[in-house]
Design a protein around this motif. Structure first.
Motif, PDB file in Angstrom:
ATOM      1  N   CYS A  73      34.457  35.804  32.573  1.00  0.00           N
ATOM      2  CA  CYS A  73      33.269  35.621  31.744  1.00  0.00           C
ATOM      3  C   CYS A  73      32.091  35.181  32.618  1.00  0.00           C
ATOM      4  O   CYS A  73      32.220  34.279  33.446  1.00  0.00           O
ATOM      5  CB  CYS A  73      33.544  34.586  30.654  1.00  0.00           C
ATOM      6  N   CYS A  88      36.218  33.255  22.317  1.00  0.00           N
ATOM      7  CA  CYS A  88      35.405  32.041  22.446  1.00  0.00           C
ATOM      8  C   CYS A  88      34.150  32.240  21.596  1.00  0.00           C
ATOM      9  O   CYS A  88      33.326  33.100  21.915  1.00  0.00           O
ATOM     10  CB  CYS A  88      35.033  31.848  23.921  1.00  0.00           C
ATOM     11  N   CYS A 129      38.173  32.320  30.706  1.00  0.00           N
ATOM     12  CA  CYS A 129      36.849  32.190  31.328  1.00  0.00           C
ATOM     13  C   CYS A 129      36.745  32.910  32.674  1.00  0.00           C
ATOM     14  O   CYS A 129      35.641  33.049  33.201  1.00  0.00           O
ATOM     15  CB  CYS A 129      36.519  30.719  31.525  1.00  0.00           C
ATOM     16  N   CYS A 189      27.330  28.052  29.138  1.00  0.00           N
ATOM     17  CA  CYS A 189      28.161  27.239  28.230  1.00  0.00           C
ATOM     18  C   CYS A 189      28.565  25.911  28.878  1.00  0.00           C
ATOM     19  O   CYS A 189      28.966  24.991  28.198  1.00  0.00           O
ATOM     20  CB  CYS A 189      29.415  28.012  27.842  1.00  0.00           C
ATOM     21  N   VAL A 242      31.905  26.120  22.086  1.00  0.00           N
ATOM     22  CA  VAL A 242      32.457  26.480  23.397  1.00  0.00           C
ATOM     23  C   VAL A 242      33.948  26.179  23.310  1.00  0.00           C
ATOM     24  O   VAL A 242      34.385  25.043  23.460  1.00  0.00           O
ATOM     25  CB  VAL A 242      31.784  25.656  24.514  1.00  0.00           C
TER      26      VAL A 242
HETATM   27  S1  SF4 Z   1      32.988  30.897  30.310  1.00  0.00           S
HETATM   28 FE1  SF4 Z   1      32.094  29.777  28.578  1.00  0.00          FE
HETATM   29  S2  SF4 Z   1      31.376  31.336  27.150  1.00  0.00           S
HETATM   30 FE2  SF4 Z   1      32.789  32.305  28.572  1.00  0.00          FE
HETATM   31  S3  SF4 Z   1      34.758  32.223  27.533  1.00  0.00           S
HETATM   32 FE3  SF4 Z   1      34.653  30.438  28.869  1.00  0.00          FE
HETATM   33  S4  SF4 Z   1      33.839  28.830  27.562  1.00  0.00           S
HETATM   34 FE4  SF4 Z   1      33.421  30.730  26.510  1.00  0.00          FE
END
Ligand code: SF4
Length: 495
Positions: A468, A206, A465, A474, A456
């Motif tokens: 994350c 990402c 995600c 984001c 994003v």
């Molecule tokens: S949570 Fe947000 S920053 Fe993290 S991978 Fe998903 S879209 Fe990208």
């Protein structure tokens, strides 16, 4: 109760509603068995307390009621809402305890479409006689589907007409905010970047994640844990394996030297002791119970001894280096890389090894958009130019599940002769073409990062995600509907 010809409106309504409650109670005797008086009274009381009833109010200007409750009403005006084909005649289910033939014979509601039609027609006709003015209305759209007028009502009241201008709601004003897609980019000025191989892995997963972590310094919070954290345990494991394989640290430097160790467990125990003494920060020994550290000592010893027994089954090799540092520049991006270990295989090629204690799968490297580029990055940019890469593997150091997983050009010949023919190590060998494709992709990711791509755009929402920590930054959950089909197609996007 008075006779039908003398009762007032409310009395009429009560009588009618009471009759319905008695009808419900009559089902108590559906099997023909006599019902004791006490049971009947209880059932009657319960049914009475649950019955919906809305008599006409003499002083309220507006009465809201269902079509059936309006029997006997005489009012100034009626507005019948929801007069659509789907809603009127009302739909419903048949009585669960009565045979359908009996229900049809008794012309019970919902026993046949015709009965519902007849009932709706009777109620609609009655309503039209209950007030000097009766309006029927329906919404033209329900759940984004075009709705049609009720045919019963159209038959009685005529075809629908548009709502008079005076009754139409005011037009919604244009939104004060405007949607604007920010496509501006701030190119990376070049130079060192924090995060090592992780930066390009994030760029592939990402672009926003790479931008936020490497350029803005955003990071998640580690949850508090009693005892050692998962990261500390991983560091300890790496430290023990470094001590085991680093000839400068009195470790062994080859397969032959490993085979020559007489007391493997004693060898490992010594390295675990050193790692625990050197790696734990000052003060941590004091705050952790001695018994807990003893158990950690045993756990690490068992794990590393199991791993070294596994490495004994390998084809001959030499260790070229442990925690090998390299600082390649890719498309102007300076990276600090550190490979856990590099071995020289018996055919002279190099094997890149990364120790993992968690669940990993080389599928993560698959193009067109890998989830992880760490080892392909090492293979393409961290080995000496003249060296030939013979494989890149995860060393999965997990109790009871130790194994190599990855891509090797000749797994049986140079890695482990015992490797099963069904293993992906054999079925999916490493090829020079694969290395070239990875290299090109990684260059593309570096170029994209340098250009300031920060979309994003998770590779595979929501899986990418899950782990994350940047969701609040984001705002992916707000954006997901807009992303829709574009999710998963940019990654190492072209300039
Ligand atoms: S949570 Fe947000 S920053 Fe993290 S991978 Fe998903 S879209 Fe990208």
């Amino acid at each position: 109760m008075g006779g039908a010809d003398t009762e007032g409106s409310e009395e009429f309504q009560v009588t009618w509603r009471l009759g319905r409650v008695l009808d419900d109670c009559a089902s108590l005797g559906f099997d023909g068995a006599p019902v004791p008086w006490r049971d009947f009274l209880e059932a009657f009381e319960r049914a009475g307390s649950q019955a919906l009833f809305a008599p006409e109010s003499q002083d309220a200007p507006i009465l809201i009621a269902g079509p059936a409750e309006t029997a006997g009403l005489a009012v100034d005006g009626i507005w019948f809402l929801g007069a659509s084909e789907d809603a009127w005649p009302a739909s419903g289910t048949t009585h669960p305890f009565l045979p359908i033939s009996v229900q049809r014979e008794a012309r019970m509601p919902h026993a046949a479409a015709q009965f519902d039609w007849d009932l709706a027609q009777a109620i609609t006709t009655r309503l039209t006689a209950s007030a000097p003015k009766v309006n029927f209305s329906y919404a033209r759209q329900t759940d984004e589907v075009e709705a049609r007028p009720s045919r019963v009502i159209a038959k009685i009241a005529g075809a629908p007409q548009a709502l008079p201008e005076a009754l139409r709601p005011a037009t919604v004003r244009e939104a004060a905010t405007k949607e604007w897609t920010d496509l501006s980019r701030v190119p990376f000025p070049g130079g060192k970047v924090r995060g090592g191989a992780r930066v390009l892995t994030s760029q592939s997963e990402c672009p926003f994640k790479a931008f936020a972590t490497a350029r803005l310094g955003a990071e998640g919070w580690d949850s508090a844990e009693a005892g050692l954290t998962a990261a500390q345990r991983g560091q300890l494991l790496h430290a023990v394996l470094k001590l085991a394989w680093d000839a400068n640290e009195s470790g062994v430097g080859s397969h032959a030297e490993l085979m020559a160790i007489a007391d493997l467990r004693g060898f490992v125990e010594e390295r675990v002791r050193r790692a625990l003494a050197e790696e734990l920060r000052h003060g941590e020994h004091e705050v952790m119970p001695p018994r807990y550290l003893e158990l950690e000592h045993v756990r690490l010893t068992n794990l590393v001894a199991e791993w070294l027994e596994y490495e004994k089954t390998r084809a001959p090799f030499k260790v070229e280096g442990t925690e090998v540092k390299r600082e390649p520049q890719i498309e102007g991006l300076d990276l600090n890389l550190r490979m856990d270990r590099v071995d020289r295989l018996k055919d002279g090629k190099l094997l890149v090894i990364d120790y993992k204690s968690g669940d990993v799968d080389p599928k993560m490297w698959e193009l067109p958009r890998p989830d992880d580029v760490q080892l392909p990055l090492y293979a393409g940019f961290a080995l000496d130019a003249e060296a030939e890469c013979g494989g890149l593997v995860f060393a999965k150091v997990r109790a009871g599940e130790v194994e190599f997983a990855g891509r090797v050009d000749d797994a049986k010949g140079t890695l482990r002769p015992k490797t099963s023919g069904n293993s992906n190590l054999v079925k999916k060998p490493l090829t020079p073409e694969q290395l070239t494709l990875w290299k090109e992709y990684i260059e593309k990711c570096a170029k994209s990062f340098m250009a300031g791509h920060a979309e994003v755009d998770p590779r595979d929402y929501p899986d990418t995600c899950k782990e994350c920590a940047l969701k609040t930054l984001c705002r992916i959950e707000e954006l997901q509907e807009q992303l829709g089909t574009s999710v998963g197609n940019q990654g190492g996007g072209d300039e």
